[in-house]
Scaffold this motif. Structure first.
Motif, PDB file in Angstrom:
ATOM      1  N   LYS A  66       0.788  -1.270   0.027  1.00  0.00           N
ATOM      2  CA  LYS A  66       0.009   0.137   0.049  1.00  0.00           C
ATOM      3  C   LYS A  66       0.880   1.261   0.001  1.00  0.00           C
ATOM      4  N   GLU A  67       1.859   1.197   0.680  1.00  0.00           N
ATOM      5  CA  GLU A  67       2.890   2.459   0.987  1.00  0.00           C
ATOM      6  C   GLU A  67       3.517   2.645  -0.709  1.00  0.00           C
ATOM      7  N   TYR A  69       2.508   1.672  -3.361  1.00  0.00           N
ATOM      8  CA  TYR A  69       1.541   1.916  -4.365  1.00  0.00           C
ATOM      9  C   TYR A  69       1.369   3.659  -4.343  1.00  0.00           C
ATOM     10  N   ALA A  70       1.116   3.899  -3.113  1.00  0.00           N
ATOM     11  CA  ALA A  70       0.607   5.416  -2.557  1.00  0.00           C
ATOM     12  C   ALA A  70       1.882   6.367  -2.999  1.00  0.00           C
ATOM     13  N   MET A  72       3.840   5.832  -5.564  1.00  0.00           N
ATOM     14  CA  MET A  72       3.927   5.661  -7.038  1.00  0.00           C
ATOM     15  C   MET A  72       2.963   6.632  -7.547  1.00  0.00           C
ATOM     16  N   GLU A  73       1.669   7.054  -6.922  1.00  0.00           N
ATOM     17  CA  GLU A  73       0.716   7.756  -7.348  1.00  0.00           C
ATOM     18  C   GLU A  73       1.156   9.175  -7.094  1.00  0.00           C
ATOM     19  N   ASP A  74       1.829   9.514  -6.141  1.00  0.00           N
ATOM     20  CA  ASP A  74       2.231  11.040  -5.979  1.00  0.00           C
ATOM     21  C   ASP A  74       3.130  11.460  -6.867  1.00  0.00           C
TER      22      ASP A  74
END
Length: 74
Positions: A66-67, A69-70, A72-74
């Protein structure tokens, strides 16, 4: 690179098939390679449970995914 994803076994069906939960997704996977029971956690790779792991390890790994993926979205 190959990645195995931790999942919890929700149900075991006939024919070495299990329904697993990845946290946000449920899927049927093959369990021919491991001896598992409902409630166990497994690592899943290309539709096969390849290894069991502890609940603690599974939840820690899910959190790391989760961390990542988060980030990568930033």
């Amino acid at each position: 690179m190959c990645i195995a994803v931790p999942a919890e076994v929700l149900e075991i069906k006939d024919g070495n098939i299990a329904v697993v939960d990845y946290g946000d997704l449920q899927q049927e996977v093959r369990i021919d390679l491991v001896d598992v029971h409902k409630g166990d956690f497994v690592l899943v790779h290309v539709g096969f449970a390849i290894q069991t792991l502890s609940r603690e390890e599974a939840l820690q790994t899910r959190q790391l995914f989760k961390e990542v993926y988060a980030a990568m979205e930033d």
